[in-house]
Scaffold this active site. Structure first.
Site, PDB file in Angstrom:
ATOM      1  N   HIS A 267      -0.684 -59.266   4.451  1.00 21.33           N
ATOM      2  CA  HIS A 267      -0.799 -58.423   5.491  1.00 21.33           C
ATOM      3  C   HIS A 267      -0.459 -57.887   6.321  1.00 21.33           C
ATOM      4  O   HIS A 267      -1.497 -58.527   6.795  1.00 21.33           O
ATOM      5  CB  HIS A 267      -1.503 -58.224   4.298  1.00 21.33           C
ATOM      6  CG  HIS A 267      -2.134 -56.351   3.861  1.00 21.33           C
ATOM      7  ND1 HIS A 267      -2.908 -56.024   4.586  1.00 21.33           N
ATOM      8  CD2 HIS A 267      -1.562 -55.530   3.589  1.00 21.33           C
ATOM      9  CE1 HIS A 267      -3.380 -54.986   4.573  1.00 21.33           C
ATOM     10  NE2 HIS A 267      -2.533 -54.537   3.952  1.00 21.33           N
ATOM     11  N   ARG A 268       0.126 -57.307   6.637  1.00 16.53           N
ATOM     12  CA  ARG A 268      -0.056 -56.162   8.185  1.00 16.53           C
ATOM     13  C   ARG A 268       0.356 -57.649   8.914  1.00 16.53           C
ATOM     14  O   ARG A 268       0.659 -57.695   9.978  1.00 16.53           O
ATOM     15  CB  ARG A 268      -0.665 -55.470   8.316  1.00 16.53           C
ATOM     16  CG  ARG A 268      -1.043 -54.777   7.760  1.00 16.53           C
ATOM     17  CD  ARG A 268      -1.893 -53.575   8.238  1.00 16.53           C
ATOM     18  NE  ARG A 268      -2.741 -52.607   6.555  1.00 16.53           N
ATOM     19  CZ  ARG A 268      -3.527 -51.613   6.995  1.00 16.53           C
ATOM     20  NH1 ARG A 268      -4.429 -51.883   7.808  1.00 16.53           N
ATOM     21  NH2 ARG A 268      -3.809 -51.250   5.683  1.00 16.53           N
TER      22      ARG A 268
ATOM     23  N   GLU B  17       3.928 -58.530   5.084  1.00 15.91           N
ATOM     24  CA  GLU B  17       4.532 -56.878   4.070  1.00 15.91           C
ATOM     25  C   GLU B  17       4.326 -56.002   5.274  1.00 15.91           C
ATOM     26  O   GLU B  17       3.093 -56.125   6.199  1.00 15.91           O
ATOM     27  CB  GLU B  17       3.184 -56.434   3.358  1.00 15.91           C
ATOM     28  CG  GLU B  17       3.008 -55.410   2.662  1.00 15.91           C
ATOM     29  CD  GLU B  17       1.488 -54.777   3.373  1.00 15.91           C
ATOM     30  OE1 GLU B  17       1.891 -53.397   3.228  1.00 15.91           O
ATOM     31  OE2 GLU B  17       1.421 -54.554   4.958  1.00 15.91           O
TER      32      GLU B  17
ATOM     33  N   ASP C 210       4.235 -51.656   7.177  1.00 15.55           N
ATOM     34  CA  ASP C 210       4.380 -50.137   6.444  1.00 15.55           C
ATOM     35  C   ASP C 210       5.347 -49.565   7.317  1.00 15.55           C
ATOM     36  O   ASP C 210       5.031 -49.716   8.722  1.00 15.55           O
ATOM     37  CB  ASP C 210       2.687 -49.812   7.423  1.00 15.55           C
ATOM     38  CG  ASP C 210       2.236 -50.263   6.806  1.00 15.55           C
ATOM     39  OD1 ASP C 210       1.944 -50.449   5.145  1.00 15.55           O
ATOM     40  OD2 ASP C 210       1.290 -51.101   6.894  1.00 15.55           O
TER      41      ASP C 210
ATOM     42  N   HIS D 123       1.063 -48.570  10.527  1.00 14.49           N
ATOM     43  CA  HIS D 123       0.724 -48.485   9.121  1.00 14.49           C
ATOM     44  C   HIS D 123      -0.140 -46.200   8.887  1.00 14.49           C
ATOM     45  O   HIS D 123       0.425 -45.712   8.166  1.00 14.49           O
ATOM     46  CB  HIS D 123      -0.968 -49.256   8.795  1.00 14.49           C
ATOM     47  CG  HIS D 123      -1.966 -48.393   8.015  1.00 14.49           C
ATOM     48  ND1 HIS D 123      -2.513 -48.063   7.566  1.00 14.49           N
ATOM     49  CD2 HIS D 123      -1.468 -49.386   6.035  1.00 14.49           C
ATOM     50  CE1 HIS D 123      -2.948 -47.795   6.296  1.00 14.49           C
ATOM     51  NE2 HIS D 123      -2.596 -48.814   5.571  1.00 14.49           N
TER      52      HIS D 123
ATOM     53  N   GLU E 111       7.198 -51.242   3.464  1.00 15.89           N
ATOM     54  CA  GLU E 111       6.137 -50.516   2.217  1.00 15.89           C
ATOM     55  C   GLU E 111       5.932 -49.552   3.214  1.00 15.89           C
ATOM     56  O   GLU E 111       6.258 -48.993   4.627  1.00 15.89           O
ATOM     57  CB  GLU E 111       4.624 -50.476   2.644  1.00 15.89           C
ATOM     58  CG  GLU E 111       3.865 -49.556   1.325  1.00 15.89           C
ATOM     59  CD  GLU E 111       1.922 -49.741   1.906  1.00 15.89           C
ATOM     60  OE1 GLU E 111       1.805 -50.707   1.629  1.00 15.89           O
ATOM     61  OE2 GLU E 111       1.766 -49.206   1.650  1.00 15.89           O
TER      62      GLU E 111
ATOM     63  N   LYS F  84       5.821 -45.825   4.158  1.00 15.30           N
ATOM     64  CA  LYS F  84       4.445 -44.168   4.407  1.00 15.30           C
ATOM     65  C   LYS F  84       5.049 -43.258   4.842  1.00 15.30           C
ATOM     66  O   LYS F  84       6.055 -43.236   5.350  1.00 15.30           O
ATOM     67  CB  LYS F  84       3.749 -44.623   5.965  1.00 15.30           C
ATOM     68  CG  LYS F  84       3.004 -46.422   5.091  1.00 15.30           C
ATOM     69  CD  LYS F  84       1.543 -46.247   3.833  1.00 15.30           C
ATOM     70  CE  LYS F  84       1.027 -47.623   3.711  1.00 15.30           C
ATOM     71  NZ  LYS F  84      -0.111 -47.117   2.733  1.00 15.30           N
TER      72      LYS F  84
ATOM     73  N   ASP G  34      -4.417 -61.025   4.304  1.00  9.97           N
ATOM     74  CA  ASP G  34      -5.350 -60.823   5.183  1.00  9.97           C
ATOM     75  C   ASP G  34      -4.967 -62.495   6.121  1.00  9.97           C
ATOM     76  O   ASP G  34      -5.132 -63.088   6.785  1.00  9.97           O
ATOM     77  CB  ASP G  34      -5.877 -60.368   5.892  1.00  9.97           C
ATOM     78  CG  ASP G  34      -6.056 -59.132   5.723  1.00  9.97           C
ATOM     79  OD1 ASP G  34      -5.014 -58.230   4.913  1.00  9.97           O
ATOM     80  OD2 ASP G  34      -6.713 -58.312   5.557  1.00  9.97           O
TER      81      ASP G  34
HETATM   82  O1  G3P Z   1       1.379 -53.268   0.145  1.00 11.63           O
HETATM   83  C1  G3P Z   1      -0.370 -53.304  -0.434  1.00 11.63           C
HETATM   84  C2  G3P Z   1      -0.373 -52.483   0.582  1.00 11.63           C
HETATM   85  O2  G3P Z   1      -0.369 -52.481   2.352  1.00 11.63           O
HETATM   86  C3  G3P Z   1      -1.734 -51.445   0.452  1.00 11.63           C
HETATM   87  O3  G3P Z   1      -2.154 -50.055   1.290  1.00 11.63           O
HETATM   88  O4  G3P Z   1      -2.998 -49.211   3.121  1.00 11.63           O
HETATM   89  O5  G3P Z   1      -3.087 -51.958   3.627  1.00 11.63           O
HETATM   90  O6  G3P Z   1      -0.387 -50.010   3.212  1.00 11.63           O
HETATM   91  P1  G3P Z   1      -2.526 -50.177   3.109  1.00 11.63           P
HETATM   92 MG    MG Z   2       0.636 -51.590   3.672  1.00 10.06          MG
END
Ligand code: G3P
Ligand code: MG
Length: 249
Positions: free
Chosen positions: A15-16, A42, A44, A57, A112, A114, A235
């Site tokens: 995640h990120r 993942e 953003d 993000h 993702e 945004k 994470d």
């Molecule tokens: O894609 C899952 C998650 O990344 C969504 O929330 O705020 O971390 O982008 P956020």
């Molecule tokens: Mg995200």
């Protein structure tokens, strides 16, 4: 809907990147995910003033960089002068193209979207062009909390995998309505506290792939592994991988 992005095994996506190892959404963080054996990452994306897709993000620069103000009000040249907060102080805001160039051969990408302009601003077209240029239809899934960019992607290039993000602000009973409207999406990315065996099974029976994300206590990993999930966005890719391997028969 079936899609080759899902490789018939449980995907572990950082995640990120791995935000505990390097600042989120940086090349260093994505290298950490690769090094930890994640299947993918993942990240953003947003569009900046000069039109490039960049990895960030927040809408504002304040939390994660030395800059102030909105990403969309800065050119790429201006953004590249900023330092990312934390880490070794050397990281810069990556463009999505830089991520493709370095990682698409090794990692699958969950991009993702945004920033939700009502009118099309070209973001989806640029993203599709990048996926096509890198011949990466099987390596990328595009997700968003907002159905509008997902619909645009589906219209422009239905071969690209799309996922609708669902969190706790989104009532579960509304999820199905949204899915129906979004007919043609491939997956639901579900905040993990909403993942129960009956709900995940139901979504799978609707023909959707399901990944979970969010603040997931390690104690829940065995329970999640027993659900018909396609993967996890975490994470902690290394710890999750080790726990899953420990659960193998
Ligand atoms: O894609 C899952 C998650 O990344 C969504 O929330 O705020 O971390 O982008 P956020
Ligand atoms: Mg995200």
């Amino acid at each position: 809907m079936e899609h080759p992005f899902f490789q018939n095994h449980f995907l572990i996506l950082g995640h990120r990147g791995v935000p505990g190892e390097a600042p989120e959404n940086t090349l260093a963080s994505f290298r950490a995910a690769r090094q930890q054996g994640a299947d993918g990452i993942e990240l953003d994306i947003r569009q900046c003033k000069s039109g490039e897709l960049i990895v960030m993000h927040d809408a504002r620069l304040n939390r994660t960089t030395s800059g102030r103000g909105f990403v969309r009000a800065k050119t790429l040249q201006q953004l590249k002068t900023l330092r990312i907060t934390g880490g070794n102080g050397q990281e810069r805001i990556p463009t999505l193209e830089e991520v493709f160039r370095e990682f698409i051969g090794d990692l699958v990408l969950n991009v993702e979207i945004k920033g939700y302009p009502r009118r099309a601003d070209g973001l989806e077209k640029k993203l599709i062009a990048l996926v096509r240029r890198y011949n990466a239809v099987n390596r990328v899934i595009v997700s968003s909390f907002n159905p509008i960019p997902l619909r645009r992607i589906r219209k422009l290039d239905p071969e690209i995998a799309t996922a609708f993000l669902v969190d706790r602000n989104f009532f579960i009973h509304r999820t199905e309505k949204a899915i129906m409207k979004l007919a043609g999406i491939h997956a639901i990315h579900l905040e993990a506290s909403l993942a129960t065996l009956p709900f995940v099974t139901h979504l799978r029976e609707m023909g959707l792939h399901v990944l979970v994300w969010g603040d997931i206590p390690f104690e829940r990993i065995p329970e999640l592994k027993a659900m018909p999930l396609d993967g996890i966005i975490t994470d902690y890719p290394q710890q999750v991988r080790q726990m899953l391997e420990g659960l193998q028969p």
